[in-house]
Each structure stands twice: as C-alpha cells, then as structure tokens.
Design a protein around this motif. Sequence first.
Motif, PDB file in Angstrom:
ATOM      1  N   CYS A   1      -9.245   4.322   6.993  1.00  0.00           N
ATOM      2  CA  CYS A   1      -7.948   4.490   7.667  1.00  0.00           C
ATOM      3  C   CYS A   1      -8.139   4.223   9.166  1.00  0.00           C
ATOM      4  O   CYS A   1      -9.081   4.744   9.782  1.00  0.00           O
ATOM      5  N   GLU A   2      -7.259   3.429   9.735  1.00  0.00           N
ATOM      6  CA  GLU A   2      -7.287   3.204  11.179  1.00  0.00           C
ATOM      7  C   GLU A   2      -6.499   4.313  11.871  1.00  0.00           C
ATOM      8  O   GLU A   2      -5.321   4.530  11.581  1.00  0.00           O
ATOM      9  N   VAL A   3      -7.149   5.034  12.768  1.00  0.00           N
ATOM     10  CA  VAL A   3      -6.526   6.163  13.463  1.00  0.00           C
ATOM     11  C   VAL A   3      -6.364   5.811  14.938  1.00  0.00           C
ATOM     12  O   VAL A   3      -7.355   5.544  15.636  1.00  0.00           O
ATOM     13  N   GLN A   4      -5.113   5.789  15.392  1.00  0.00           N
ATOM     14  CA  GLN A   4      -4.816   5.454  16.786  1.00  0.00           C
ATOM     15  C   GLN A   4      -4.275   6.681  17.522  1.00  0.00           C
ATOM     16  O   GLN A   4      -3.440   7.401  16.984  1.00  0.00           O
ATOM     17  N   CYS A   5      -4.773   6.889  18.741  1.00  0.00           N
ATOM     18  CA  CYS A   5      -4.224   7.914  19.636  1.00  0.00           C
ATOM     19  C   CYS A   5      -4.031   7.256  20.995  1.00  0.00           C
ATOM     20  O   CYS A   5      -4.993   7.093  21.758  1.00  0.00           O
ATOM     21  N   ARG A   6      -2.817   6.819  21.261  1.00  0.00           N
ATOM     22  CA  ARG A   6      -2.546   6.043  22.470  1.00  0.00           C
ATOM     23  C   ARG A   6      -2.826   6.834  23.740  1.00  0.00           C
ATOM     24  O   ARG A   6      -3.321   6.299  24.727  1.00  0.00           O
TER      25      ARG A   6
ATOM     26  N   LEU B   1       0.818  -1.213   0.000  1.00  0.00           N
ATOM     27  CA  LEU B   1       0.000   0.000   0.000  1.00  0.00           C
ATOM     28  C   LEU B   1       0.857   1.271   0.000  1.00  0.00           C
ATOM     29  O   LEU B   1       0.400   2.328   0.432  1.00  0.00           O
ATOM     30  N   ASP B   2       2.066   1.176  -0.515  1.00  0.00           N
ATOM     31  CA  ASP B   2       2.962   2.324  -0.513  1.00  0.00           C
ATOM     32  C   ASP B   2       2.406   3.481  -1.332  1.00  0.00           C
ATOM     33  O   ASP B   2       2.447   4.639  -0.908  1.00  0.00           O
ATOM     34  N   LYS B   3       1.877   3.217  -2.530  1.00  0.00           N
ATOM     35  CA  LYS B   3       1.347   4.289  -3.370  1.00  0.00           C
ATOM     36  C   LYS B   3       0.128   4.939  -2.731  1.00  0.00           C
ATOM     37  O   LYS B   3      -0.034   6.158  -2.761  1.00  0.00           O
TER      38      LYS B   3
ATOM     39  N   LYS C   1      -5.930  -3.625   6.474  1.00  0.00           N
ATOM     40  CA  LYS C   1      -7.041  -4.362   5.864  1.00  0.00           C
ATOM     41  C   LYS C   1      -8.246  -3.466   5.641  1.00  0.00           C
ATOM     42  O   LYS C   1      -8.972  -3.600   4.660  1.00  0.00           O
ATOM     43  N   GLY C   2      -8.493  -2.542   6.551  1.00  0.00           N
ATOM     44  CA  GLY C   2      -9.647  -1.664   6.410  1.00  0.00           C
ATOM     45  C   GLY C   2      -9.575  -0.809   5.163  1.00  0.00           C
ATOM     46  O   GLY C   2     -10.589  -0.508   4.532  1.00  0.00           O
ATOM     47  N   TRP C   3      -8.367  -0.403   4.810  1.00  0.00           N
ATOM     48  CA  TRP C   3      -8.197   0.401   3.586  1.00  0.00           C
ATOM     49  C   TRP C   3      -8.424  -0.465   2.343  1.00  0.00           C
ATOM     50  O   TRP C   3      -9.083  -0.038   1.390  1.00  0.00           O
ATOM     51  N   SER C   4      -7.907  -1.647   2.361  1.00  0.00           N
ATOM     52  CA  SER C   4      -8.018  -2.529   1.195  1.00  0.00           C
ATOM     53  C   SER C   4      -9.454  -2.925   0.920  1.00  0.00           C
ATOM     54  O   SER C   4      -9.865  -3.066  -0.246  1.00  0.00           O
TER      55      SER C   4
END
Length: 513
Positions: free
Chosen positions: A484-489, A425-427, A476-479
């Motif tokens: 986009c998975e957004v994490q804020c620890r 998923l680099d591009k 996986k969510g993007w594919s």
Amino acid sequence: MSQIGASKVALSSISSQALWQQTNRLEGYGPELFRFADRKEVPYLLAPTHEEEITTLVSKTIKSYKNLPLRLYQIGRKYRDEIRPRHGVLRSREFLMKDLYTFDYSVQSALSTYEQVRAAYSRLFDELKLPYLVAEASSGDIGGDLSHEYHLPTSIGEDNVINCDSCDYVANEELAATRLNPSEDTPPAEYGDVLTAGVWRGVSKDRSTLINVWYPASYSDDDINSYAIKSVLPELDSSLIDSTPFWSSTSSKTRQPLRLVNIVDYRLGSPFTIALETNPNPKFLLPEGADLDLSIITSDYITTSTNGDPLNLLRIRDGDDCPRCESGKLKVRKAIELGHTFHLGTRYSEPLEAHVQVPKNLIEGDGSTAKSGSMTTVPMQMGCHGIGVSRIIGAVADHLADSKGLNWPRAIAPFEVVVIPGRGLDKESVIVSEYLANSQASRPLDLLLDDRSESLPWKMRDADLIGYPVVVILGKGWSTDRLCEVQCRRLSSVSHVVLEDLPMYINQLLTQL
C-alpha cells in the motif's frame, strides 16, 4: 469539558434586553448587538454571549454552597453585528462558539477552577499541534480582572500579540507594556514650535469632550495606541476614524458644556505640559475651523497612568524592552484569537442576585466545620471561558493549507485516513479498509473509502483538496507486491507498506499530526 466535570446545556439565541439592562451591558456592549421587538413591542436581542441568561438560570436553581462548584457549557450559535465581516468564518455575524460558565462560592475556589479550565484549554490546543500563544489580556466588555487569550500566530491575524524573546512574558496589545526609559528622550522646550510634537484628536462617546493626544513629531498618528488612551480615559470613542467633526457639531448645536482633555506622552517631558497649561493657544489646542473661546471650555491634563507611571501612548514596536526581564526584547506578532478565559468575580452574580448560603469559616478560609447559625449569604464567584469553534476551522485552514488544498490536524480532520483504490481494485480496497478499521494491533482508525467511479488521479487530487491527514493508495504496488502506498503531505512522507504493518505505521504518522 467532560474532564473538568462540566455538564452540557442549551441556551436560547434570543435574549431579553431588560436582562441586559440589569447588568448595564445593553448600551455598553455597543452597536454589535442585533436588537428587535416582538409583536407586543417587547425588546429582545440575538445573544452574542450568554452571561446574563446562565446566571439567571443558576440563581433560580442553586441556593446552597453544597451544589458548587458548578460548571455548565454549550456549543451554539452567537450573533454580533460586526462592522467589517471578513476572512470567511474568521469574522462573521453568525458564528459557532463553545462557552463554559463556572460558579463557585469563594474566590479561592473560583481561581482554582480558572486554572483547571486553562489547563483543559492548553490540552485541547496541544492536541491540535498548533503554535499557539497564551497571552495576558484585558477583560473588556465581559468584565472581571483576570483573563487570558489563546492565539494562533498568522500573517492574516487581526490581533497583535506581544511576546518576549527571553522570558515567558506574553500579552495582547490592550494589556502589553514595555520598560520605559525617560532619560533617553529629550523633551522639547515649548509646545509652540509645531515641529516638537504631533497631535492626534478624538472625542468622547457623548461627543462633549475633545481629546488631544500629544506625542513626539518623529512618530505619526498610526503609532498611537488607542488602548493606552482608553486606560486613562475610558469614555474615548475609538470606533471613529475622523472624530473632530462630531465635537465641532456638538459645540455648535447644543448648550452642553464642552471639555478639552490633553493627554501627553512621557517622551515630551514635563516642560511641554507646563507650556501647554500656562500658554494655551487655540491654534494648536483646537481643531481647524473650531471658532471657540478656550475660556469657556473646561480643560484637563493627563500625564501619568492611573497608577502614577509615565504615560506611554505609542504602540509597542519590535525591539522594545521587556517590562518583566532585564535582557529581553519584545516581538509584535499578528495572530488570530481562538479562545479566551475570564475570571468574572461577582460582575453578573451581584446584579442578577445569584447568591448562595455558605458557612462563614469557608469564606474566611480556615476549612473547619461550621457551627449552627454561622451561615452567610454571598454572591457566587463566576468565570466564563470561550472557544471559537468556527474560528478554529478558519484559522487552521488558512495556517496549514498549501497549493494543493487543506491540511487538517488529526484531531479535527473529517477522517484520519482515506483509502483510494486504483482501477479494478475495488474489492481489495474493501478488504484493506475493514482490516484498518478492525485491527487489534493499534487503536481503530477513523477512515473513509473512496469508492466513487472517478479515475485514480482525480480522487488523489480531491483527497489533497479536502486535506485528509493520511492517504492510502492501492495501485501498481498492490497489484505486484501487495504493498500500500501511504502518503502524508504535511510530513512530506511517501512510503510503501505491507498490509500487516499498515495500522501501526499509520498511527505513528498520526501521532505527529
């Protein structure tokens, strides 16, 4: 600093010892100074602070009140020969500091500047979203009669800050006080009974004065407040752990007149002091092994503070009464000092002759237009204000770090957001990064794209270790759903967000960090 009209300067790390002699700080500053001589044997030092240098610079360039107020700051390295360098960047011999120096022509103007600087400092620490305390403080070796410290409460702190649980009273240990209740203590009848009192001994800096500090036997030497002693006897050398051998050595090797000072805590009462004076006993007044005749030693007794109040020589404890309100109880908290503001007055401008010509009516405060010939020459009113840049880094790292790694506030994070793509998923990650950087839906984000060839789990662990405030993962969510998975620890938040909503959502997270 820009918001309060300050201009940036750069001062030399090397300072002349002769300049420090002019302000009587060369010896008074103590052994923390790094001193050396050049090839011509001219004495210099590595600057731990720059009051002398900036005052000399301003004295040669500013002569009129019309050029004031003047505010100059720098961000640079300072040097102090710390007795116990520790805690990484929290206490080191070389450190990074932001220091601001202010110059005004009147006390009123200087105090106005002081409050503007305090407001700027509060805005800075507010932006870091840290639980800081602003404490009334002693000016110490810097000078002046008004100062405040900015502290981060933390268990590894080396300073003690005392605050009230009911009112806004906050002070550092040097300046803190408690409301005393002399009637609650029962004074001993005489000092001859060793069970009635304990004694802590110290010496003066010139080693000629033995200092006996008397306190109730229910306490111990660890309860003694050296700041309280120095407030009534500034010549105390508080850097020594076992000081009496130095006084004993002085008494046997020199012909210097010896002095004995007895400082008595108010809890022992006046009968104790009277007994001490009327029936001096070398067994209790002198250290063990000191074979001296008390009649040849000058003795003094101190039982009140400089303003005549009862003398409290013990450290403040949790639950002591607040000196400012009737119902409040004091809390002692460990803390790290991050910043300090000082109103210096003419402490440096007078000895270094930093003077300006001012209309007399402006000094008198009536604000009217000056008449011809009504000028007067006055020393500038100064302030100095410091923030420990490297200290903030260390304090924040310790305060917010968890088992996974660092956890930076948005304001000082190396990047606000890191984008981490999964395999293949680099591009897509480049598209997401450019969309976030250029989005018009909210302010631009300061972000980093982790395009290294390591695995996704490795890069996620590395992001936690570095401590980015927000982590965006393309997996996986993007594919499957373009999410986009957004994490804020720090906020314990994990969400899945579509690309169009991503900039606004991330900015909402960052406002809380």
